[in-house]
Design a protein around this motif. Sequence first.
Motif, mmCIF file in Angstrom:
data_model
loop_
_atom_site.group_PDB
_atom_site.id
_atom_site.type_symbol
_atom_site.label_atom_id
_atom_site.label_comp_id
_atom_site.label_asym_id
_atom_site.label_seq_id
_atom_site.Cartn_x
_atom_site.Cartn_y
_atom_site.Cartn_z
ATOM 1 N N PHE A 313 22.004 30.226 27.643
ATOM 2 C CA PHE A 313 22.885 31.373 27.422
ATOM 3 C C PHE A 313 22.859 32.212 28.694
ATOM 4 O O PHE A 313 21.800 32.672 29.135
ATOM 5 C CB PHE A 313 22.419 32.196 26.225
ATOM 6 C CG PHE A 313 23.385 33.288 25.847
ATOM 7 C CD1 PHE A 313 24.360 33.053 24.879
ATOM 8 C CD2 PHE A 313 23.342 34.536 26.460
ATOM 9 C CE1 PHE A 313 25.266 34.042 24.529
ATOM 10 C CE2 PHE A 313 24.236 35.535 26.119
ATOM 11 C CZ PHE A 313 25.204 35.292 25.157
ATOM 12 N N LYS A 314 24.053 32.467 29.285
ATOM 13 C CA LYS A 314 24.126 33.023 30.635
ATOM 14 C C LYS A 314 24.889 34.351 30.683
ATOM 15 O O LYS A 314 25.987 34.461 30.138
ATOM 16 C CB LYS A 314 24.789 32.013 31.574
ATOM 17 C CG LYS A 314 23.976 30.746 31.778
ATOM 18 C CD LYS A 314 24.734 29.676 32.520
ATOM 19 C CE LYS A 314 25.784 28.998 31.653
ATOM 20 N NZ LYS A 314 25.199 28.213 30.558
ATOM 21 N N ILE A 315 24.285 35.316 31.349
ATOM 22 C CA ILE A 315 24.932 36.586 31.670
ATOM 23 C C ILE A 315 25.006 36.682 33.188
ATOM 24 O O ILE A 315 23.984 36.545 33.876
ATOM 25 C CB ILE A 315 24.136 37.777 31.102
ATOM 26 C CG1 ILE A 315 24.055 37.685 29.578
ATOM 27 C CG2 ILE A 315 24.787 39.099 31.522
ATOM 28 C CD1 ILE A 315 23.123 38.709 28.963
ATOM 29 N N LEU A 316 26.195 36.906 33.702
ATOM 30 C CA LEU A 316 26.411 36.945 35.151
ATOM 31 C C LEU A 316 26.812 38.344 35.596
ATOM 32 O O LEU A 316 27.700 38.967 35.001
ATOM 33 C CB LEU A 316 27.511 35.953 35.551
ATOM 34 C CG LEU A 316 27.968 35.991 37.014
ATOM 35 C CD1 LEU A 316 26.841 35.531 37.939
ATOM 36 C CD2 LEU A 316 29.215 35.136 37.218
ATOM 37 N N MET A 317 26.178 38.836 36.647
ATOM 38 C CA MET A 317 26.551 40.098 37.275
ATOM 39 C C MET A 317 27.289 39.778 38.576
ATOM 40 O O MET A 317 26.717 39.186 39.493
ATOM 41 C CB MET A 317 25.308 40.946 37.561
ATOM 42 C CG MET A 317 24.475 41.251 36.337
ATOM 43 S SD MET A 317 22.824 41.886 36.792
ATOM 44 C CE MET A 317 23.280 43.438 37.571
ATOM 45 N N SER A 318 28.560 40.181 38.658
ATOM 46 C CA SER A 318 29.377 39.941 39.845
ATOM 47 C C SER A 318 30.307 41.134 40.018
ATOM 48 O O SER A 318 31.123 41.426 39.135
ATOM 49 C CB SER A 318 30.186 38.648 39.699
ATOM 50 O OG SER A 318 30.969 38.405 40.854
ATOM 51 N N HIS A 319 30.202 41.818 41.129
ATOM 52 C CA HIS A 319 30.841 43.124 41.306
ATOM 53 C C HIS A 319 32.352 43.097 41.104
ATOM 54 O O HIS A 319 32.913 43.974 40.438
ATOM 55 C CB HIS A 319 30.511 43.645 42.706
ATOM 56 C CG HIS A 319 31.177 44.945 43.035
ATOM 57 N ND1 HIS A 319 30.815 46.133 42.439
ATOM 58 C CD2 HIS A 319 32.197 45.255 43.893
ATOM 59 C CE1 HIS A 319 31.568 47.120 42.918
ATOM 60 N NE2 HIS A 319 32.421 46.614 43.785
ATOM 61 N N ASP A 320 33.026 42.134 41.671
ATOM 62 C CA ASP A 320 34.490 42.121 41.713
ATOM 63 C C ASP A 320 35.039 41.199 40.628
ATOM 64 O O ASP A 320 34.722 40.004 40.603
ATOM 65 C CB ASP A 320 34.946 41.649 43.095
ATOM 66 C CG ASP A 320 36.425 41.855 43.351
ATOM 67 O OD1 ASP A 320 37.241 41.601 42.444
ATOM 68 O OD2 ASP A 320 36.776 42.255 44.478
ATOM 69 N N PRO A 321 35.894 41.709 39.720
ATOM 70 C CA PRO A 321 36.401 40.860 38.631
ATOM 71 C C PRO A 321 37.288 39.712 39.097
ATOM 72 O O PRO A 321 37.513 38.770 38.326
ATOM 73 C CB PRO A 321 37.182 41.847 37.749
ATOM 74 C CG PRO A 321 37.536 42.985 38.645
ATOM 75 C CD PRO A 321 36.388 43.103 39.611
ATOM 76 N N SER A 322 37.801 39.777 40.315
ATOM 77 C CA SER A 322 38.595 38.649 40.812
ATOM 78 C C SER A 322 37.732 37.402 40.967
ATOM 79 O O SER A 322 38.248 36.284 40.927
ATOM 80 C CB SER A 322 39.275 39.003 42.132
ATOM 81 O OG SER A 322 38.335 39.212 43.169
ATOM 82 N N HIS A 323 36.438 37.569 41.143
ATOM 83 C CA HIS A 323 35.520 36.428 41.214
ATOM 84 C C HIS A 323 35.519 35.681 39.882
ATOM 85 O O HIS A 323 35.553 34.446 39.844
ATOM 86 C CB HIS A 323 34.113 36.916 41.559
ATOM 87 C CG HIS A 323 33.121 35.818 41.768
ATOM 88 N ND1 HIS A 323 31.801 35.919 41.385
ATOM 89 C CD2 HIS A 323 33.255 34.588 42.318
ATOM 90 C CE1 HIS A 323 31.165 34.809 41.700
ATOM 91 N NE2 HIS A 323 32.031 33.976 42.259
ATOM 92 N N TRP A 324 35.479 36.431 38.795
ATOM 93 C CA TRP A 324 35.518 35.813 37.467
ATOM 94 C C TRP A 324 36.819 35.039 37.282
ATOM 95 O O TRP A 324 36.816 33.902 36.817
ATOM 96 C CB TRP A 324 35.401 36.905 36.405
ATOM 97 C CG TRP A 324 35.271 36.401 34.995
ATOM 98 C CD1 TRP A 324 34.183 35.799 34.430
ATOM 99 C CD2 TRP A 324 36.252 36.479 33.958
ATOM 100 N NE1 TRP A 324 34.420 35.502 33.103
ATOM 101 C CE2 TRP A 324 35.688 35.911 32.790
ATOM 102 C CE3 TRP A 324 37.548 36.993 33.893
ATOM 103 C CZ2 TRP A 324 36.378 35.824 31.581
ATOM 104 C CZ3 TRP A 324 38.235 36.912 32.685
ATOM 105 C CH2 TRP A 324 37.660 36.334 31.548
#
Length: 411
Positions: A313-324
């Motif tokens: 089960f994974k939670i990802l922290m990535s500043h810019d939503p364009s990465h998602w």
Amino acid sequence: MTRFLVILSIIYIALSIYGFQAFRTLFKSAWWHWAYAIAFFSVWAVLIVKLVTADPNTPMRSQIAIAGGVFFSFFLLALFLGFFLLLEDVVRLSVYGFNKIAGVTGEGGKYFPSRRKFVSGIGLGLAAIPFGALLFGMYRGKYNYKVLTYELEFDDLPEAFDGYQITQISDIHSGSFDDRDKVAYGVDLINEQQSDVILFTGDIVNDKCEELRPWAAIFSKLSAKDGVYSVLGNHDYGDYTQWPSQEAKAQNLEDLKNLQREMGFDLLLDEHRFLERDGQKIVLMGVENWGRGGFKKAGDLQKAKSGVAKDDFKILMSHDPSHWEDEVISDDYHFHLTLSGHTHGMQFGVEIPGLIKWSPVKWRYKYWAGLYNEMGQFINVNRGFGFIGYPGRVGIWPEITVLKLKRKKSA
């Protein structure tokens, strides 16, 4: 910069003079006329002095931001007034042309009609709305913290994490703060949520590590049972200011990383941590900034997930939503929840739950504020804790997000 200031000044002065016609139509007293002139001139003069005397090697100061915000408010006031006056002048010129051809004269033998008070009144009334909103946003909006709570259900959430609570904050931008009590109140509000973990998704400064030092003691008070974790945002790399050398820029970044660690933040740089409870675990991953449209692409998702199993089960922290949007949701791994920030909701918009959610930033970012679900994967785009540029917020308030993870019950 000099050319920009000259052009800006010419436009502002021209709009101010043109908009004065509406003001003069409504208010006949010379005192009101002088008040208008002094106010518009003073706002312009203060901004010019602040910009001309500013040191480009220092972080953006709150005084410059406030001067710019007040100037922009007056600029919009004059622009709105000018728009209504222009519409009226088009009509007046059309009537003048007709009267001239037809030989029709009005009172006093004039062909050209006078300005009408009701048009100027409507123009001034409507222009006062954005003018007042921007000033209010500077006075109260920038520290008007809101706690937004979401409950998310997952089929494969480990049972031990049923009810697990996350508090997310983003975009602190410590170089913009100007009120210690209000910031301290916001930090206390975060701790009051009593979440299991606190996650900060980048942009802790505007440019330089020195901006954070006066506020480090306040943010060091953030506390959660499973810790406080962070990632870097685009502003944290110091790309938007001048440096005497590349070595100085690199040292600033290292100093910022170390200061976050001293504050008790576990900074994730394309890496992950396992959060454990009752022998079960979930994975918390954090990548460096990765952004579309000219923003730094430093993040390495593949490196961050090295050593992570597909069925974790994974939670990802990535500043810019364009990465998602561009990389994460199409990855061969399933990222259950991604947490981002970056957009600030542009610090301006209209949100009425269940009715309307709008900001100009939506024309650049598909996922710009709040919770979204694509392909069975969630992203929350936090509206930001702080502010930058315009020193306020209108309609898009500073946000503390609380996310409660729930295991979906079997039918």
